[in-house]
Scaffold this motif. Structure first.
Motif, PDB file in Angstrom:
ATOM      1  N   ASN A 596      65.692  68.206  46.169  1.00  0.00           N
ATOM      2  CA  ASN A 596      64.792  67.277  45.322  1.00  0.00           C
ATOM      3  C   ASN A 596      65.669  66.079  45.174  1.00  0.00           C
ATOM      4  O   ASN A 596      66.886  66.010  44.616  1.00  0.00           O
ATOM      5  CB  ASN A 596      64.686  68.124  44.031  1.00  0.00           C
ATOM      6  N   GLU A 640      58.560  70.279  36.586  1.00  0.00           N
ATOM      7  CA  GLU A 640      58.447  71.648  37.116  1.00  0.00           C
ATOM      8  C   GLU A 640      58.690  71.440  38.590  1.00  0.00           C
ATOM      9  O   GLU A 640      59.213  72.474  39.331  1.00  0.00           O
ATOM     10  CB  GLU A 640      57.197  72.331  36.944  1.00  0.00           C
ATOM     11  N   ARG A 641      58.299  70.604  39.090  1.00  0.00           N
ATOM     12  CA  ARG A 641      58.439  70.507  40.814  1.00  0.00           C
ATOM     13  C   ARG A 641      59.819  70.270  41.086  1.00  0.00           C
ATOM     14  O   ARG A 641      60.357  70.554  42.343  1.00  0.00           O
ATOM     15  CB  ARG A 641      57.760  69.154  41.418  1.00  0.00           C
ATOM     16  N   LYS A 643      62.058  72.687  40.202  1.00  0.00           N
ATOM     17  CA  LYS A 643      62.625  73.875  40.134  1.00  0.00           C
ATOM     18  C   LYS A 643      63.969  74.250  41.432  1.00  0.00           C
ATOM     19  O   LYS A 643      63.378  73.840  42.522  1.00  0.00           O
ATOM     20  CB  LYS A 643      61.669  74.939  40.045  1.00  0.00           C
ATOM     21  N   LEU A 644      64.843  75.050  41.258  1.00  0.00           N
ATOM     22  CA  LEU A 644      65.420  75.703  42.054  1.00  0.00           C
ATOM     23  C   LEU A 644      64.821  76.246  43.287  1.00  0.00           C
ATOM     24  O   LEU A 644      63.930  76.951  42.979  1.00  0.00           O
ATOM     25  CB  LEU A 644      66.558  76.520  41.538  1.00  0.00           C
ATOM     26  N   LEU A 664      68.523  67.631  35.006  1.00  0.00           N
ATOM     27  CA  LEU A 664      67.946  68.490  36.139  1.00  0.00           C
ATOM     28  C   LEU A 664      69.454  68.757  36.819  1.00  0.00           C
ATOM     29  O   LEU A 664      69.852  68.182  37.899  1.00  0.00           O
ATOM     30  CB  LEU A 664      67.190  67.488  36.945  1.00  0.00           C
ATOM     31  N   GLN A 668      68.707  71.059  41.231  1.00  0.00           N
ATOM     32  CA  GLN A 668      67.344  70.788  40.774  1.00  0.00           C
ATOM     33  C   GLN A 668      67.256  69.355  41.102  1.00  0.00           C
ATOM     34  O   GLN A 668      66.034  68.804  41.130  1.00  0.00           O
ATOM     35  CB  GLN A 668      67.328  70.893  39.365  1.00  0.00           C
TER      36      GLN A 668
END
Length: 757
Positions: A596, A640-641, A643-644, A664, A668
């Motif tokens: 991410n 929310e995008r 997330k692990l 984050l 994340q």
């Protein structure tokens, strides 16, 4: 132990009865109040005494205050109240409070001068009509002493409770242990600096990186120092709701101090977020929680202080149990709480509640300013105001007939302010006197109308009244710290559709904030980005002896790979050529290490241009983007995008909702791309700011103070999203050739190990 209380506080506690009623508002401006008092005094004889400091004692209760005036020729004590509107419309319980104050002052003066009798006068001065109305009672000293003692008896039990609470609070704070097993790296020097600043009675600026626990690292030492330096209150001020919650969580960890009521903690929340009857006016005829408010307040107050910690939901529960307004109960409890958590505006705004209470009651306070890099822009907004001529045109169509003439007169005067302006934007050296006068007359007319027609709930009219009164207050103190500018709307100046926006735009809030810092025994401003500290000290108006501490980072340089990309320019004229190289760079990093990432841009337009290029060239890599005016739900979906287990690149705007204040950790977020230097757009407004900065702080500082320092602060905040804990690993790309300049590199965190691509 003696308990000291101000005359006003005593009377508000003992003499307020009946409904909460805000119809006889707003009050005159501060300047109008000063001028009104001066006008009354000017009409008195040469022996007239004003601003008389008085004190008195009742058992262990010490009462102090300052009487407005005494005329020895008439043997008359005067309590002067300025007002605007219809005096007959003033609620009876307001008048009763004024009489209570006047009689307490009269007793203290009789005691001071050895008088057997005295005339007590309420002098109401109309700031619009420049006319005074006096109401006089002849009182014996014996009668006034009896009145004084009755008010004191109504307060004495509460005072004794407060003395016992303060003794218990201080005893437990002196023995307060650190709430965790050990200090984090960097947290101890932070705490020691805050403690020393409180002991030394000075302001402190602390640059402390994310991850060391700044909230508990500042609250704990200030509370620990409170008994020794005699702090009455601690104010923890934040820019965002998330900061308030962090403070409340840190305070909750100081077990058992909050849970046993030894430390009273109050969260202040904005009125619009706590109102139980939105759209209803604040008076007993419209709102059931305003009806009989002051009659039910004592029981609600007692229940609230017994609860100890009063976050928003708990305060609401207690208020509704006693059928009083949650917002106004919270306002009352500021007098009886030890730690108050709220927004910056409660202490730094022009009409700040906490600042007003601290000065009027002579409290000794300690102030903590969280994420203090935000204070400059927030303070500028507090001391700025704009008026849109379109709003006036709309209001004229719906306004009651009684206001049509006044609004039409204002419209003519308004158009005269820009009739000769040729440019679409222009700044002026002063606010036109005629325009100021028209605004004041309009504000007064609307106030009188609303007082006479309390059933009129025209929100547009009330909002316009608030705006013009705020503008008028700022116009009274206009100077080199601000700009007055006019922006024209519409191409044809002669058409009815043409209009303007007039703005009083604060540039340097220092003149307004300096008294705030002076009112605190110790103010600590802390943030991960306060570099260079002299920029913030000068623009915010901190004292010359303000201490500066740059706390060592708890992170290792090996955790964060910072790479400068000097071969790409993100200047506006070069953006078209930058799209492909930026897209290629992001794709290469993603392919080397999937995960991410956040990619920051200077504007939504630039963001969309790079996004379009990226999607076209690398459609297989997941992307999502920040949109304009996102709802809270949309913001949550964006986060929310990350997330692990997820992977992709989020596109965001530097300085926006996702560039600071989000957490984050770990996988994340493993990297960020910053395709901008964060500089504000070069336009007439910002160039006006630059001129004011240069005039205030020196020609060589104009550009840096307006563009460079605020820009790099946003960059460092955004990059700070990547490393959030000791186990995090990540990469940050700083994309622009100007990052290679020494003057820019010096503004980056010292612990970063920066390399060029």
């Amino acid at each position: 132990m003696t308990y000291t209380v101000a005359v006003r506080t005593l009377c508000e506690f003992t003499a307020k009865r009946g409904d909460l009623d805000l119809r006889f508002t707003p009050s005159p401006t501060a300047q109008e109040g000063i001028e009104g008092h001066a006008a009354v005094r000017a009409g008195r004889g040469p022996g007239y005494r004003s601003e008389i400091s008085l004190t008195g004692q009742f058992t262990e209760l010490r009462i102090r205050g300052r009487a407005d005036g005494y005329d020895p020729d008439l043997n008359q004590l005067e309590e002067i109240k300025t007002f605007r509107g219809d005096l007959d419309a003033m609620p009876a319980n307001h008048r009763a409070l004024h009489w209570a104050q006047a009689k307490i002052y009269a007793h203290l003066l009789c005691q001071d001068l050895g008088l057997d009798e005295i005339k007590v006068a309420l002098v109401y001065y109309d700031v619009i009509q420049h006319k005074e109305t006096s109401m006089v009672q002849e009182c014996s000293a014996a009668m006034l002493e009896d009145y004084f003692q009755r008010q004191c008896r109504l307060f004495i039990d509460w005072a004794r409770q407060e003395v016992a609470h303060r003794a218990s609070r201080d005893q437990k704070l002196e023995a307060l242990p650190f709430p965790h097993a050990s200090f984090r790296r960097g947290q101890r020097p932070l705490s020691e600096s805050v403690y020393k600043a409180a002991r030394q009675n000075r302001c402190l600026m602390v640059q402390a990186p994310t991850g060391i626990g700044k909230t508990v690292g500042t609250l704990f030492p200030l509370l620990k120092a409170a008994p020794g330096v005699g702090l009455d209150k601690v104010f923890f001020l934040t820019a965002k709701t998330s900061g308030r919650q962090l403070a409340l969580d840190a305070l909750a960890a100081l077990d058992p101090i909050p849970s046993d009521g030894s430390l009273r903690i109050l969260e202040l929340t904005a009125r619009e977020k706590t109102c139980e009857y939105p759209g209803q006016a604040c008076h007993g005829e419209a709102c059931p929680l305003a009806q009989g408010f002051y009659d039910r307040l004592p029981a609600a107050r007692q229940a609230a202080v017994a609860a100890g910690t009063l976050h928003r939901s708990m305060l609401r529960d207690i208020a509704l149990q006693h059928q009083v307004c949650p917002y106004w109960l919270g306002q009352d409890l500021t007098r009886w709480s030890d730690v108050i958590v709220g927004d910056y505006n409660y202490f730094f705004d022009g009409s700040a509640l906490l600042y007003s209470l601290a000065t009027n009651n002579q409290w000794t306070v300690g102030v903590l300013v969280d994420e203090a890099h935000n204070l400059l822009e927030r303070a500028r907004k507090m001391y700025s105001c704009e008026l849109n001529e379109y709003d006036l045109k709309s209001l004229r169509r719906t306004a009651p007939p009684a206001l049509k003439k006044t609004l039409t007169s204002l419209a003519r005067c308004w158009r005269d302010t820009w009739r000769d302006q040729t440019a679409s934007y222009q700044a002026y050296d002063q606010v036109p006197i005629k325009f100021q006068g028209a605004l004041l007359r309009t504000g007064s007319a609307i106030t009188e109308y609303l007082a006479a027609h309390p059933q009129d709930t025209n929100s547009a009219l009330q909002r316009f009244q608030f705006d013009i009164l705020h503008f008028s207050r700022l116009a009274e103190v206009f100077g080199g710290h601000s700009l007055f500018d006019i922006t024209l709307r519409g191409d044809d100046k002669a058409s009815d559709a043409a209009s303007s926006v007039v703005c009083l735009r604060n540039v340097v809030p220092a003149p307004f904030l300096t008294p705030r810092f002076a009112a605190s025994r110790a103010t600590t401003l802390f943030s991960a980005t306060l570099n260079p500290w002299t920029f913030y000290r000068e623009t915010l108006g901190l004292p010359d002896n303000t201490a500066w501490v740059d706390v060592e980072s708890p992170f290792e340089a090996s955790q964060l790979h910072v790479r400068i990309v000097p071969q790409i320019s993100t200047r506006y004229q070069h953006r078209a050529r930058s799209l492909s190289p930026i897209a290629d760079l992001m794709a290469r990093q993603y392919r080397d290490l999937p995960g991410n990432y956040l990619s920051y841009f200077s504007s939504f337009e630039y963001l969309q241009q790079v996004l379009d290029e990226f999607v076209q060239r690398y459609p297989q890599i997941p992307v999502w983007k920040q949109a304009r005016n996102m709802s809270e739900t949309a913001k949550c979906e964006f986060l929310e995008r990350f997330k692990l287990g997820g992977a992709g690149i989020g596109f965001a705007v530097l300085g926006g909702a996702f560039a600071e204040g989000i957490d984050l950790p770990g996988q994340q977020l493993i990297g960020a791309f910053v395709s901008t230097l964060g500089l504000a757009q070069t336009n007439p407004v910002n160039e006006g700011l630059r001129g004011r900065m240069a005039a205030a702080f020196g020609h060589d500082k104009g550009y840096d103070y307006t563009y460079l320092y605020p820009g790099i602060q946003k960059v460092v905040q955004a990059a700070g999203r990547v490393i959030r804990s000791h186990s995090d690993q990540g990469v940050v790309y700083l994309i622009d050739d100007r990052y290679a300049q020494a003057r820019v590199r010096r503004l980056l965190p010292a612990w970063w190990h920066v390399q060029s691509e």
